[in-house]
Design an enzyme around this catalytic site. Structure first.
Site, PDB file in Angstrom:
ATOM      1  N   TYR A 145       0.840  -1.208   0.000  1.00  0.00           N
ATOM      2  CA  TYR A 145       0.000   0.000   0.000  1.00  0.00           C
ATOM      3  C   TYR A 145       0.871   1.252   0.000  1.00  0.00           C
ATOM      4  CZ  TYR A 145      -3.222  -3.695   0.984  1.00  0.00           C
ATOM      5  OH  TYR A 145      -3.901  -4.858   0.904  1.00  0.00           O
ATOM      6  N   VAL A 147      -4.075  -8.285   6.871  1.00  0.00           N
ATOM      7  CA  VAL A 147      -4.440  -7.698   8.169  1.00  0.00           C
ATOM      8  C   VAL A 147      -4.382  -8.661   9.342  1.00  0.00           C
ATOM      9  CG1 VAL A 147      -5.841  -5.703   7.554  1.00  0.00           C
ATOM     10  CG2 VAL A 147      -6.863  -7.961   7.577  1.00  0.00           C
TER      11      VAL A 147
HETATM   12  O1  DON Z   1     -10.879  -6.694   2.605  1.00  0.00           O
HETATM   13  C1  DON Z   1     -10.668  -6.926   3.787  1.00  0.00           C
HETATM   14  O2  DON Z   1     -11.136  -6.240   4.639  1.00  0.00           O
HETATM   15  C2  DON Z   1      -9.781  -8.064   4.269  1.00  0.00           C
HETATM   16  N1  DON Z   1     -10.441  -9.265   4.271  1.00  0.00           N
HETATM   17  C3  DON Z   1      -8.454  -8.095   3.615  1.00  0.00           C
HETATM   18  C4  DON Z   1      -7.739  -6.913   4.032  1.00  0.00           C
HETATM   19  C5  DON Z   1      -6.279  -7.026   4.144  1.00  0.00           C
HETATM   20  O3  DON Z   1      -5.680  -7.999   4.497  1.00  0.00           O
HETATM   21  C6  DON Z   1      -5.631  -5.724   3.892  1.00  0.00           C
HETATM   22  N2  DON Z   1      -4.225  -5.817   3.898  1.00  0.00           N
HETATM   23  N3  DON Z   1      -3.393  -5.513   4.643  1.00  0.00           N
END
Ligand code: DON
Length: 615
Positions: free
Chosen positions: A246, A264
């Site tokens: 990001y 996350v």
């Molecule tokens: O879209 C989402 O909220 C999550 N399931 C995936 C987000 C995620 O891992 C973002 N990355 N760091």
């Protein structure tokens, strides 16, 4: 910290990293998906996998957690593989957003998401998973992850349900994508599949192998199965390097220099193409949504092992040139029959690992593995760096750690041919001072180290390494099997000569008219070439003979023989040899020549072993 005796310097280093960052308590576990909030902030695992499938892992490397956003590049790869670049590019771009993962950054005119790593692009990509039915698409997805990890994976149903019930923002994004016709049909279906893909349970080891599959151009190193075409692997890695972290992506590629992706739940995968994959897991995240410990681990790993993509050679040549033992490859010091027999029988305990080329983490790691796997079978080990062109600081560290480890395992370990390695010198001097360097580089060449190892081996088996100070005629290697009368006949034709140290007894290029039996002292055989100048190729002690090759072919001398110490020898002129009885009296000539054939055969074998080592 106490390490298991068999652990490798690489595991040791990972343990060190783990210990170093386990105390770091910054960051917060993600709670926006309620189920993720249940993670233990102390969980911490690290794994690296090489492109030949070796996995090193420490800490909580087998604790399962959800893959989350780290699923995105793999699904993007599947979309490319299924539909081709043009089709995919029409629906998802490749520009970094510089925004948070859940930003709603769509092209205002076309609705096309900026890239497949932000949620909008990822949900659009999940809409491209092939399959006629929902079940087929789910299955396809699970097959994809299973093929990358090298084992069947499952969905964590609790996290999935939690995410499905609370993912309102993602739902909004999916509907917006439907509005722009980026998604067709019911947007709830790809959205549900996206929630599932984020909830696939993995551990650090899986991540490392998934990353190593990308590092090896799309072939899983553990299963040998091709999972992705090389050109799509390259595209996927490009997106990971520009968008994987990001709005931390710039700093990441600058400092760590490996395509990567975070999730996350606290996971990070990083890929060094052609070399290795990394998987780290630690739930507390920083403000940008990346694992705090994960980032620190990758930074240190990259620095300490020299893993920055733009700072590591493109081609990794195997570092191991060959492995020999003192049973087949001997030092230039010629030994008597008893010593030779002993070295032939027990020489396998001395192992010589000859390294070559540029040493970097990826070329040295398999050598370390091979050496440690074999450590128990030898008492001495020589690491010959004589053919190493260059080594980086990561290799210096690994070599020294390996040496320490072997010494602690009871293997007498020597570095040879390292004198000219400037990086190694700086590394050692900065840690152990000049004395440390002198101690480490005690052996200028492999031959110096080998001779000492042979001496030690001989002593271990009750044989004096120095050999006898004086060898009477009857015990000379060329007089084996002579009876008293034969010895007397030979002795009558010999002239005793006293040779002060540094006397040229034989000069290269001159006609040959005699050979010598060495009674005491030591002589060296020297060869001169344009490239190397004069070089010592062999050392002879009491009981051995020299100048005898010309006895056979009567050609001019091919080498110079010079006394190293004051010596005494018996000289046999070829004229006197020709006068020895050819029959009767035990056929003296034939006996002497037969003994000589044995000696020459042995030298030929040694020379062949040496030639093999040069290839
Ligand atoms: O879209 C989402 O909220 C999550 N399931 C995936 C987000 C995620 O891992 C973002 N990355 N760091």
């Amino acid at each position: 910290m106490i390490f298991p005796a068999s652990s490798s310097p690489i595991e040791q280093y990972l343990e060190h990293l783990h210990g170093k960052f386990a105390r770091l308590e910054d960051g917060d576990v993600a709670t926006y998906i309620p189920e993720l909030g249940r993670a233990n902030p102390a969980w911490f695992g690290i794994a690296i996998a090489t492109v030949d499938g070796q996995v090193y892992e420490v800490g909580d490397s087998r604790i399962p957690f959800t893959i989350q956003s780290m699923s995105k590049p793999f699904v993007y790869g599947l979309a490319l593989e299924t539909w081709g670049l043009k089709h995919v590019l029409a629906r998802v771009g490749v520009e970094p957003s510089g925004e948070a993962f859940n930003s709603i950054s769509l092209d205002p005119r076309t609705g096309r998401p900026l890239n497949p790593m932000i949620n909008a692009g990822a949900i659009a990509t999940t809409g491209l998973v092939p399959g006629a039915t929902r079940d087929e698409r789910r299955q396809k997805l699970m097959e994809l992850f299973g093929a990358f990890a090298g084992r069947d994976l499952t969905v964590d149903e609790t996290v999935y349900a939690s995410e499905r019930d609370t993912g309102h923002r993602n739902r909004a994004i999916a509907h917006l994508l439907r509005n722009f016709n980026i998604l067709g049909g019911d947007p709830e279906e790809p959205l549900d599949l996206y929630f599932r893909q984020c909830s696939v349970a993995v551990n650090c080891r899986d991540l490392a192998l998934m990353a190593a599959t990308l590092a090896s151009g799309g072939v899983n190193p553990a299963t040998g199965r091709r999972v992705l075409q090389p050109h799509n692997t390259g595209r996927l890695l490009s997106i990971m390097s520009s968008c994987g972290m990001y709005d931390y992506a710039g700093e990441w590629i600058y400092n760590v220099g490996m395509p990567a992706k975070s999730g996350v739940a606290g996971g990070i995968i990083a890929v060094l193409p052609g070399q290795l994959g990394v998987g780290v897991f630690s739930p507390p995240l920083d403000a940008k949504g990346n694992s705090v410990r994960g980032i620190r681990v990758c930074r240190d790993l990259s620095n300490d092992f020299g893993l920055h993509l733009f700072n590591t050679p493109r081609v990794v040549t195997p570092a191991l040139k060959n492995v020999q033992t003192a049973a087949e490859s001997r030092s230039r010091r010629q030994r008597g029959k008893t010593e030779l027999d002993l070295l032939r029988r027990h020489g396998h305990a001395v192992r010589i690992y000859q390294l070559r080329g540029r040493l970097i983490f990826a070329s040295l790691e398999p050598v370390i593995r091979a050496i440690l796997a074999d450590a128990a079978s030898g008492s001495h080990l020589i690491l010959d760096l004589g053919h190493v062109v260059d080594l980086d600081r990561a290799s210096c560290r690994l070599l020294l750690d390996l040496r320490d480890r072997l010494i602690r395992l009871g293997v007498r370990t020597h570095l040879a041919g390292a004198t000219d390695q400037a990086t190694l010198r700086d590394y050692v001097v900065s840690r152990q001072g000049e004395d440390g360097w002198l101690q480490l580089c005690r052996f200028e060449t492999r031959d110096d180290a080998l001779e000492v190892c042979e001496d030690e081996l001989l002593r271990t088996h009750g044989q004096s390494a120095a050999g006898p100070a004086e060898v009477p005629l009857g015990d000379q290697e060329l007089c084996r099997g002579f009876d008293v009368a034969e010895l007397a006949t030979l002795a009558a034709r010999l002239t005793a000569v006293e040779l002060p140290a540094a006397t040229d007894v034989i000069a290269a290029g001159t006609p040959a008219d005699a050979m010598y039996f060495l009674a005491r002292g030591e002589v060296g055989v020297f060869l001169t070439t344009v490239q190397t100048g004069e070089q010592l190729i062999s050392r002879l002690g009491p009981g051995m003979s020299f100048g005898e090759v010309a006895l056979i072919d009567r050609q001019p001398r091919s080498a110079t023989v010079r006394t190293i110490a004051a010596s005494r020898a018996w000289r046999l002129t070829f004229a006197a040899f020709d006068g020895l009885p050819a029959e009767g009296l035990g056929a003296l000539q034939a006996k002497l020549v037969a003994n000589l054939a044995h000696v020459l055969a042995d030298r030929l074998r040694s020379a062949n072993a040496e030639i093999r080592s040069l290839k």
